[in-house]
Design a protein around this motif. Structure first.
Motif, mmCIF file in Angstrom:
data_model
loop_
_atom_site.group_PDB
_atom_site.id
_atom_site.type_symbol
_atom_site.label_atom_id
_atom_site.label_comp_id
_atom_site.label_asym_id
_atom_site.label_seq_id
_atom_site.Cartn_x
_atom_site.Cartn_y
_atom_site.Cartn_z
ATOM 1 N N HIS A 82 -1.440 -8.016 -3.940
ATOM 2 C CA HIS A 82 -1.081 -7.792 -2.352
ATOM 3 C C HIS A 82 0.429 -8.028 -1.379
ATOM 4 O O HIS A 82 1.163 -8.703 -1.952
ATOM 5 C CB HIS A 82 -2.344 -8.536 -1.523
ATOM 6 C CG HIS A 82 -3.412 -7.752 -1.674
ATOM 7 N ND1 HIS A 82 -4.034 -6.623 -1.461
ATOM 8 C CD2 HIS A 82 -4.297 -8.384 -2.934
ATOM 9 C CE1 HIS A 82 -5.424 -6.216 -2.160
ATOM 10 N NE2 HIS A 82 -5.396 -7.515 -2.131
ATOM 11 N N ARG A 136 1.758 1.756 -3.550
ATOM 12 C CA ARG A 136 1.281 1.576 -4.462
ATOM 13 C C ARG A 136 1.406 2.718 -5.199
ATOM 14 O O ARG A 136 0.989 2.297 -6.988
ATOM 15 C CB ARG A 136 -0.237 1.225 -4.119
ATOM 16 C CG ARG A 136 -0.921 -0.264 -5.064
ATOM 17 C CD ARG A 136 -2.566 -0.039 -5.070
ATOM 18 N NE ARG A 136 -1.800 -0.918 -3.923
ATOM 19 C CZ ARG A 136 -2.150 -2.282 -4.030
ATOM 20 N NH1 ARG A 136 -1.647 -2.837 -4.961
ATOM 21 N NH2 ARG A 136 -1.531 -3.734 -2.676
ATOM 22 N N GLU A 178 1.399 -1.176 -0.242
ATOM 23 C CA GLU A 178 -0.234 -0.393 -0.518
ATOM 24 C C GLU A 178 1.253 1.137 -0.042
ATOM 25 O O GLU A 178 0.808 2.709 -0.612
ATOM 26 C CB GLU A 178 -0.999 -0.133 1.034
ATOM 27 C CG GLU A 178 -2.239 -1.288 0.974
ATOM 28 C CD GLU A 178 -3.356 -0.845 -0.098
ATOM 29 O OE1 GLU A 178 -3.183 0.597 -0.843
ATOM 30 O OE2 GLU A 178 -3.346 -1.183 -0.705
#
Length: 201
Positions: A190, A179, A176
Motif C-alpha cells: 500500500h 495498481r 490504487e
C-alpha cells in the motif's frame, strides 16, 4: 497494559539491518511495516508511477522531493528492494506493508518543510521530534532528539504511515490508481496517505 518500545539505530548496510530486525523481532510477528522505498515499479517513462505524479501535483512546494524512480540512488532502490525481499520471505510477510515518503508526508500533515530540509526553520528539528512522538504515543530519551537523527526521524514517519493505515485512519492508498498497470515485485503493498482535507493524523 501493553508497553510501547521504539529502538532507533543507524546501521552500515542492509545485512546489518536485517540481522538487527531479526534479533529484535525474535519469535514475534510483524503487524505492519512502513518503508521509505519503491514498493511498486512502473515500466513507463523514467519509471514514474501514478503515486509520484499525484504527489508532485498535489504538493508543488515540495515536489522536488519526489524524484523519478529511475534517478534514485542505490540505497533507496536496491537497499529497499532487499528489505522488501526479506519481508516477503518471512511467514508474516512483513504484515501490512506500506510505502512512505517522510519529507512530503510531513509537509502534508503540518504544512511546513521537513525538519532536515535545507530551508527548515531554526528549532524545527526538536519541535518536529516532539510532534512525531506525540502522534505515535511514544516517549524517547533526549538523545533521540539529536540534530543528526534525520534517518531515525524518517524511519518513525514510516511507522506513522503504517500505524495510521493499519488502524484505518488513513484510507487513501496512493497505489490504487496505478495498481492495474504497475508491478509489486514483492507482494501487494500500500501507500497509505493522510486523507485529503485532513491536517492531522
Amino acid at each position: 497494559m501493553a508497553s510501547h518500545i521504539v529502538a532507533l539505530k543507524a546501521l552500515p548496510d542492509v545485512q546489518a539491518v536485517i540481522a538487527c530486525a531479526e534479533a529484535r523481532i525474535g519469535s514475534g510477528a510483524l503487524m505492519a511495516t512502513g518503508i521509505d522505498t519503491l514498493t511498486a515499479w512502473s515500466g513507463g517513462p523514467s519509471g514514474w508511477r501514478q503515486a509520484d505524479l499525484w504527489l508532485r501535483q498535489r504538493y508543488p512546494a515540495v515536489n522536488n522531493s519526489v524524484a523519478s524512480p529511475n534517478s534514485l540512488f542505490g540505497s533507496m532502490s536496491i537497499g529497499g528492494s532487499l528489505l522488501l525481499h526479506w519481508l516477503s520471505q518471512r511467514q508474516d510477510h512483513g504484515g501490512t506493508v506500506t510505502e512512505a515518503h517522510p519529507k512530503v508526508c510531513y509537509y502534508a500533515l503540518r504544512q511546513e518543510l521537513h525538519p532536515w530540509a535545507k530551508h527548515a526553520k531554526p528549532g524545527q528539528r526538536t519541535e518536529g521530534w516532539r510532534w512525531l512522538l506525540q502522534e505515535l504515543g511514544l516517549g524517547l530519551p533526549d538523545e533521540a532528539l539529536a540534530e543528526d537523527a534525520d534517518h531515525g526521524f524518517d524511519a518513525l514517519m514510516g511507522c506513522l504511515a503504517a500505524l495510521r493505515g493499519l488502524n484505518g485512519q488513513w484510507t487513501l492508498d496512493l497505489h490504487e490508481a496505478g495498481r492495474a498497470a504497475e508491478v509489486h515485485p514483492f507482494g501487494r503493498t500500500h501507500y497509505w496517505w493522510p486523507d485529503m482535507g485532513r491536517t492531522g493524523g
